[in-house]
Design a protein around this motif. Structure first.
Motif, PDB file in Angstrom:
ATOM      1  N   UNK A 204       0.407  -1.058   0.118  1.00 17.23           N
ATOM      2  CA  UNK A 204       0.188   0.250  -0.030  1.00 17.23           C
ATOM      3  C   UNK A 204       0.787   1.370  -0.429  1.00 17.23           C
ATOM      4  N   UNK A 208       0.634   4.296  -3.046  1.00 19.55           N
ATOM      5  CA  UNK A 208       0.317   5.023  -2.807  1.00 19.55           C
ATOM      6  C   UNK A 208       0.764   6.307  -3.422  1.00 19.55           C
ATOM      7  N   UNK A 237     -10.168  -5.024  -4.935  1.00 20.46           N
ATOM      8  CA  UNK A 237      -8.408  -3.864  -3.766  1.00 20.46           C
ATOM      9  C   UNK A 237      -8.728  -2.133  -3.867  1.00 20.46           C
ATOM     10  N   UNK A 238      -9.491  -1.289  -4.945  1.00 23.74           N
ATOM     11  CA  UNK A 238      -9.663  -0.750  -4.767  1.00 23.74           C
ATOM     12  C   UNK A 238      -8.567   0.165  -5.794  1.00 23.74           C
ATOM     13  N   UNK A 241     -10.074   1.479  -8.462  1.00 20.55           N
ATOM     14  CA  UNK A 241     -10.744   3.008  -8.348  1.00 20.55           C
ATOM     15  C   UNK A 241     -10.045   4.553  -8.885  1.00 20.55           C
ATOM     16  N   UNK A 242      -8.268   3.979  -8.409  1.00 23.13           N
ATOM     17  CA  UNK A 242      -7.102   5.203  -8.477  1.00 23.13           C
ATOM     18  C   UNK A 242      -6.514   5.143  -9.588  1.00 23.13           C
ATOM     19  N   UNK A 245      -9.761   6.912 -11.573  1.00 23.24           N
ATOM     20  CA  UNK A 245      -9.979   8.134 -11.209  1.00 23.24           C
ATOM     21  C   UNK A 245      -9.117   9.523 -10.805  1.00 23.24           C
ATOM     22  N   UNK A 246      -7.723   9.154 -10.446  1.00 24.76           N
ATOM     23  CA  UNK A 246      -6.559  10.158 -10.482  1.00 24.76           C
ATOM     24  C   UNK A 246      -6.040  10.342 -11.284  1.00 24.76           C
ATOM     25  N   UNK A 285     -15.310  -3.782  -5.096  1.00 19.83           N
ATOM     26  CA  UNK A 285     -15.672  -2.374  -5.770  1.00 19.83           C
ATOM     27  C   UNK A 285     -15.964  -2.353  -7.509  1.00 19.83           C
ATOM     28  N   UNK A 294     -15.362  14.074 -15.924  1.00 22.56           N
ATOM     29  CA  UNK A 294     -14.723  15.397 -14.490  1.00 22.56           C
ATOM     30  C   UNK A 294     -12.694  15.855 -15.351  1.00 22.56           C
TER      31      UNK A 294
ATOM     32  N   UNK B 150     -15.653  10.846  -7.754  1.00 21.99           N
ATOM     33  CA  UNK B 150     -15.254   9.887  -7.055  1.00 21.99           C
ATOM     34  C   UNK B 150     -14.040  10.015  -5.831  1.00 21.99           C
ATOM     35  N   UNK B 151     -12.729  11.599  -6.480  1.00 20.52           N
ATOM     36  CA  UNK B 151     -11.551  11.256  -5.397  1.00 20.52           C
ATOM     37  C   UNK B 151     -12.196  11.371  -3.808  1.00 20.52           C
ATOM     38  N   UNK B 153     -13.827  10.087  -2.357  1.00 21.72           N
ATOM     39  CA  UNK B 153     -14.504   8.962  -1.049  1.00 21.72           C
ATOM     40  C   UNK B 153     -12.852   7.755  -1.289  1.00 21.72           C
ATOM     41  N   UNK B 154     -12.130   8.240  -2.034  1.00 22.24           N
ATOM     42  CA  UNK B 154     -10.835   7.009  -2.048  1.00 22.24           C
ATOM     43  C   UNK B 154     -10.074   7.395  -1.259  1.00 22.24           C
ATOM     44  N   UNK B 155      -9.663   8.501  -0.942  1.00 23.81           N
ATOM     45  CA  UNK B 155      -7.970   9.177  -0.492  1.00 23.81           C
ATOM     46  C   UNK B 155      -8.240   8.595   1.184  1.00 23.81           C
ATOM     47  N   UNK B 156      -9.281   9.937   2.013  1.00 26.32           N
ATOM     48  CA  UNK B 156      -9.388   9.582   3.028  1.00 26.32           C
ATOM     49  C   UNK B 156     -10.376   8.009   3.516  1.00 26.32           C
ATOM     50  N   UNK B 207      -8.338   0.503   0.242  1.00 25.16           N
ATOM     51  CA  UNK B 207      -9.305   0.224   0.413  1.00 25.16           C
ATOM     52  C   UNK B 207      -9.147   1.180   1.415  1.00 25.16           C
ATOM     53  N   UNK B 208     -10.958   1.839   2.164  1.00 22.19           N
ATOM     54  CA  UNK B 208     -11.154   2.679   3.182  1.00 22.19           C
ATOM     55  C   UNK B 208     -12.072   1.733   4.050  1.00 22.19           C
TER      56      UNK B 208
END
Lengths: 481, 217
Positions: A204, A208, A237-238, A241-242, A245-246, A285, A294, B150-151, B153-156, B207-208
């Motif tokens: 992680x 990150x 694992x999410x 999404x990262x 999105x980012x 997810x 966006x 979307x960000x 709910x992704x980062x915190x 994951x959060x």
């Protein structure tokens, strides 16, 4: 079938052809006791969980029938659905690219990444990009690709290749993973233990920074909805999404067969896929998006690479229904013992044994259709009802026909089989042959099987024993009554 | 884009026999939207089809802390949930009811847009949901007002989701029918399961942790 057969996935690119044929690679894998223990534990665990997840839905057979039919409809009108998908994605601000093969797809992604000024891209686990070996192509252009799925990261750090569709590091246990991290992660804590939580935390923190700084992300797609242009990525694992999105640029590479007609069809696949693959009610997810979101630039690369050739065969095209759940791997007695690497393709296990030879042409993967006991467990668990055993038998006949076409003399097996057919067609010949077969009894002691046949026949007994022929055949016994 | 590749792939598909076959009829005999799901015994359910209880049971299975209350109790529930997670700096998206946002010790509105460093420094985020699926314990966000981009709910690390009764649906087909496929969607259902299959690491890397409040009335 009309017209000419479309080209297969080209040689010299991608991961669809192994270094050794299946029997040789499997023999090597079978000697690895650690690998077999890891595989047995992992496949057994998920098999049991999956049974519970599927049993919870009383309408599973109806969902399965719908899933198969939706995919068949897609395959029947694939060109129409791709054009509709292209229209919708474009209407929502995305750019659609078409790639005939691995080379072309790699060139497109490399060019897009370079245009975005990226020296590093983050990746969501994707079978299509493994199939085309995108990471190697990017590396050749000076762009490093970072796998962000934990298991895929392990495989990448170990300079290894994935051995399972869903859990690519299934052949590794946690001590081996700890050792890989210690060896390959630059800033890892040297006191790292093999505790799963500690290993996940190490990955992680390693990842990150990459998520937050990358300019370009590359993903695959589980589904793409023609009607709306909606892309669907299902993950655990999410990290997906990262990536989605980012970064300011997103490039998605998908096989052309991943399109589905309508958004409503997702009510079927979002139930079939998670329960069949990770044995969950729902995967942790799921991300969906249509076109550019966006201000992010979105590129969709549609990959053929042997899929249209597969579509051209009415007996083999159902392999394109596959939603990559990997349930067939987990139930396969052959996969459980050999692991994924023996298949010499990004697609291992039963689905790999029918899909890979169709993507490459059977001439390039002639041993894979034989990498099965035809026990049928794969068909039973397949959420889109691909009749893999029947397809394996069909592909075996294609391999035999292909060998016959290419050889001047028949193989020993083909000669023996046509001799046998001739013998069995005549009553006298057959009676005589059965009596003659008694002579075979001389090759073994009474009550023992024959373990080695002489001359070219020894190929038959290399992997199996032959029962000693009986002293009297049924026909002789019946005739004398 | 190379028009040749496009033209050639389409030609290959037509050669392969696509576009010449009849429409395949799809048998949709499975449980579709609006049809009550089979009774699933939910912990503490008072009657079959008690969807809030079923949802809460699933979310608890995933390791989320779930609290129940009336809509008028929301600020107090939020404050308690945040205290339990030791969350002070809390991202509050545009469109979140002002009295809910005010329940955070240090609310951080996303206007002007918080940058990545600010998001990474936040302890938690509060959102509403578009729908929640009882059978699978899934929260679906469409990132419209009240949920933020979307960000957020992704980062915190902590996500506090507020679910009102009318947003709870029975099963996946109900959710698919209720959402808009043209806006980006995020479906969240607990933590990673691939890891224990693999004998390897515990929970997913990115994951959060989730906490949820279910609001009745």
């Amino acid at each position: 079938m009309t017209g000419s057969v479309p080209p297969y996935a080209p040689r010299g690119a991608g991961y669809l052809r192994g270094e050794a044929p299946f029997p040789a690679a499997a023999q090597r894998a079978l000697t690895d006791g650690q690998l077999r223990r890891n595989l047995r534990y992992a496949t057994r665990t998920i098999r049991e969980k999956r049974e519970h997840a599927v049993a919870e839905l009383p309408d599973w057979p109806q969902l399965r029938a719908a899933g198969a039919a939706i995919k068949d409809e897609v395959l029947a009108h694939l060109d129409d659905y791709l054009l509709e998908l292209e229209r919708q994605v474009t209407a929502h601000g995305g750019v659609v690219h078409w790639a005939r093969d691995a080379h072309e797809a790699n060139q497109i992604v490399t060019r897009l990444a370079a245009e975005a000024g990226a020296t590093e891209v983050v990746k969501v686990k994707s079978m299509a990009t493994q199939e085309i070996r995108l990471n190697e192509a990017l590396a050749a252009a000076g762009i490093s690709a970072v796998e962000t799925d934990l298991a895929e990261l392990i495989v990448q750090l170990d300079h290894d290749s994935p051995s399972h569709i869903l859990v690519p590091a299934i052949h590794r246990n946690r001590t081996e993973i700890r050792d890989i991290f210690l060896r390959e992660m630059p800033d890892v804590d040297p006191a790292l233990t093999d505790d799963p939580v500690a290993l996940a935390e190490a990955a992680r923190s390693h990842l990150r920074r990459k998520f937050l700084t990358a300019r370009v992300a590359v993903s695959g797609a589980n589904f793409a909805v023609a009607e709306t242009g909606t892309l669907v990525v299902v993950e655990s694992e999410g990290n997906g999404r990262m990536c989605l999105t980012m970064p300011p640029v997103l490039i998605t590479v998908m096989g052309i067969e991943k399109v589905v007609p309508t958004w409503r069809d997702m009510e079927v696949f979002l139930q079939l896929l998670p329960r069949s693959s990770t044995a969950e009610r729902m995967n942790p997810y799921t991300s969906t998006w249509a076109g550019s979101v966006d201000g992010q630039a979105f590129h969709l690369v549609l990959l053929d690479n042997g899929r249209s050739a597969t579509l051209a065969d009415p007996h083999g095209r159902a392999a394109l229904r596959c939603i990559r759940c990997s349930a067939c791997l987990n139930v396969c007695p052959v996969y459980e013992r050999t692991g994924g690497h023996a298949y010499g393709s990004v697609y291992p296990g039963p689905i790999g044994a029918v899909l890979t030879p169709q993507l490459t042409g059977v001439a390039d993967q002639p041993t894979l259709p034989f990498a099965s006991t035809l026990c049928g467990a794969c068909y039973d668990v397949c959420p889109v009802a691909i009749d893999i055993p029947a397809m394996l038998v069909y592909l075996r006949s294609r391999v035999t026909a292909d060998e016959a076409d290419r050889r001047w003399l028949p193989t020993a097996e083909a000669a023996a089989m046509s001799g046998l057919a001739w013998t069995m067609r005549g009553r006298r010949r057959w009676t005589w042959a059965l009596r003659a077969a008694r002579l075979g009894g001389l090759l073994a002691r009474p009550g023992k099987p024959i373990t080695r046949l002489p001359g070219p026949l020894s190929a038959w007994t290399a992997f199996r024993d032959l029962p000693r022929p009986p002293r009297r055949s049924f026909r002789d016994w019946w005739g004398r009554r | 884009m190379s028009p040749t590749a496009r033209v050639e792939i389409l030609r290959r598909l037509r050669d392969a026999g696509a576009a010449r076959s009849a429409m395949v009829a799809v048998p949709r005999e499975y449980r579709g939207p609006g049809v009550p799901p089979p009774h699933e015994p939910a912990r503490g359910a008072r009657e079959p089809g008690d969807l809030p209880r079923l949802l809460a049971g699933r979310l608890t299975d995933y390791g989320a802390m779930v609290r129940h209350g009336r809509v008028t109790d929301a600020p107090a529930l939020i404050a308690r949930a945040l205290r339990a997670s030791a969350a002070r700096h809390v991202v509050v998206p545009d469109g979140l009811p002002a009295e809910w946002a005010a329940a955070a010790p240090d609310p951080l509105p996303d206007r002007p847009r918080l940058d990545i460093a600010e998001l990474a420094a936040a302890d938690a985020v509060i959102t509403t949901v578009t729908v929640a699926i009882a059978q699978t314990g899934t929260l679906v966000l469409d990132h419209r007002p009240g949920q933020g981009r979307r960000e957020l709910t992704l980062v915190p690390d902590v996500h506090l989701a507020l679910v009102t009764r009318e947003r709870i649906v029975a099963a996946v087909p109900d959710a698919v029918a209720a959402v808009d496929p043209l806006v980006p969607l995020t479906w969240i259902s607990g933590s990673s399961a691939t890891s224990d299959i693999e004998t390897g690491p515990g929970s997913g890397c990115a994951r959060s942790a989730a906490a949820g409040c279910h609001l009745a009335g």
